[in-house]
Each structure stands twice: as structure tokens, then as C-alpha cells.
Design a protein around this motif. Structure first.
Motif, short mmCIF file in Angstrom:
data_model
loop_
_atom_site.label_atom_id
_atom_site.label_comp_id
_atom_site.label_asym_id
_atom_site.label_seq_id
_atom_site.Cartn_x
_atom_site.Cartn_y
_atom_site.Cartn_z
N VAL A 4 -2.28 -15.45 -38.13
CA VAL A 4 -1.10 -16.32 -38.15
C VAL A 4 -1.15 -17.20 -36.90
CG1 VAL A 4 1.43 -16.34 -38.18
CG2 VAL A 4 0.20 -14.50 -39.34
N GLY A 36 2.74 -20.21 -39.10
CA GLY A 36 2.54 -19.58 -40.39
C GLY A 36 1.13 -19.03 -40.55
N LYS A 37 0.88 -18.50 -41.76
CA LYS A 37 -0.41 -17.87 -42.07
C LYS A 37 -1.52 -18.90 -42.12
CE LYS A 37 1.55 -14.11 -44.77
NZ LYS A 37 1.89 -13.70 -46.13
N GLU A 51 1.82 -26.23 -41.47
CA GLU A 51 3.03 -25.40 -41.54
C GLU A 51 4.26 -26.09 -40.98
OE1 GLU A 51 3.84 -22.46 -42.83
OE2 GLU A 51 1.89 -21.65 -43.42
N ILE A 78 -1.04 -8.15 -37.82
CA ILE A 78 -1.26 -9.59 -37.72
C ILE A 78 -1.89 -9.92 -36.37
CG2 ILE A 78 0.69 -10.13 -39.25
CD1 ILE A 78 2.10 -11.28 -36.69
N LEU A 80 -1.64 -12.97 -34.02
CA LEU A 80 -0.84 -14.18 -33.80
C LEU A 80 -1.52 -15.02 -32.72
CD1 LEU A 80 1.73 -15.69 -34.60
CD2 LEU A 80 2.94 -14.37 -32.87
#
Length: 127
Positions: A4, A36-37, A51, A78, A80
């Protein structure tokens, strides 16, 4: 692991853009640096440009890598990846968030951030 990207968008006066996740979203009610992803084959920088256009209707320019943090939420981990960025144009219109604010680094600790964003808050407050 899900990758992300997050944008730490700064104004010339030092204020940064933070946004609160709206009800119905994971981490609802918590604040974050927007992003976002990352899609397959996409760089973190291109992800942020896409995003922020989709979620906030703004054009941004990611200009410097900031930091990476890995965090595990229940069953998913995740990574990040945060970049410093600036707004090039557009007017903020929210879709995944219900509120946004421009805050100074010293004010960040007054907001309840999503756990993956907290190390970034700590780094920004330390400078």
C-alpha cells in the motif's frame, strides 16, 4: 503481504493532509495519510497519483521517498510505503473518507491514526 502507498502531502506552510476513513471501510473512523493498494506492475508513485485522483479528485506529485512500515491487522499484513508529495491541482472531494484536515506535524498526535500510519506520525513529530 499487501503493498500500500501513502502520501504525506505538505503545503508550503508545513501543514499536512490527513483524512478519516468513512464508515463501512476497514479502519473506519481512524485517520490516515491518504493512498491505496499498489496494483500489479504499478510503482508506489504511480499508485499515489491514481489513488489521490480517484479518492480525492486531486492531482499530486510524489517527490521523495519517506519511509516504509509493515503492520499486521488480524489476518493480513501490509507494507505501507510513504512518499512526500505536493498538490498540483484539483479541489478535494472525498469518496473513501468522511473528513480531511490540514494539520501541523505537532498536531498529528491529537488524532487517532490507523496503526500502520502511527510510525510515520512519530517520525514526523520527531523532526
Amino acid at each position: 503481504m499487501i503493498e500500500v502507498a501513502a502520501a504525506i502531502i505538505e503545503e508550503t506552510d508545513g501543514r499536512m493532509l490527513i483524512a478519516r476513513r468513512r464508515e463501512g471501510k476497514s479502519q473506519a473512523g481512524l485517520w490516515e495519510f491518504p493512498g491505496g493498494k499498489i496494483e500489479v506492475g504499478e510503482s508506489p508513485e504511480l499508485c499515489l497519483i491514481r489513488e489521490l485522483q480517484e479518492e480525492m479528485n486531486i492531482k499530486i506529485e510524489p517527490y521523495a521517498f519517506f519511509a516504509v512500515n509493515e503492520h499486521t491487522y488480524d489476518t493480513v499484513t501490509i507494507r505501507l510505503i510513504a512518499y512526500k508529495a505536493r498538490i498540483l491541482g484539483g479541489t478535494i472531494q472525498l469518496s473513501d473518507h468522511d473528513e480531511y484536515k490540514w494539520v501541523q506535524a505537532g498536531e498529528l498526535t491529537q488524532y487517532q491514526f490507523a496503526p500502520a500510519d502511527i510510525p510515520f506520525v512519530e517520525q514526523l513529530c520527531a523532526h
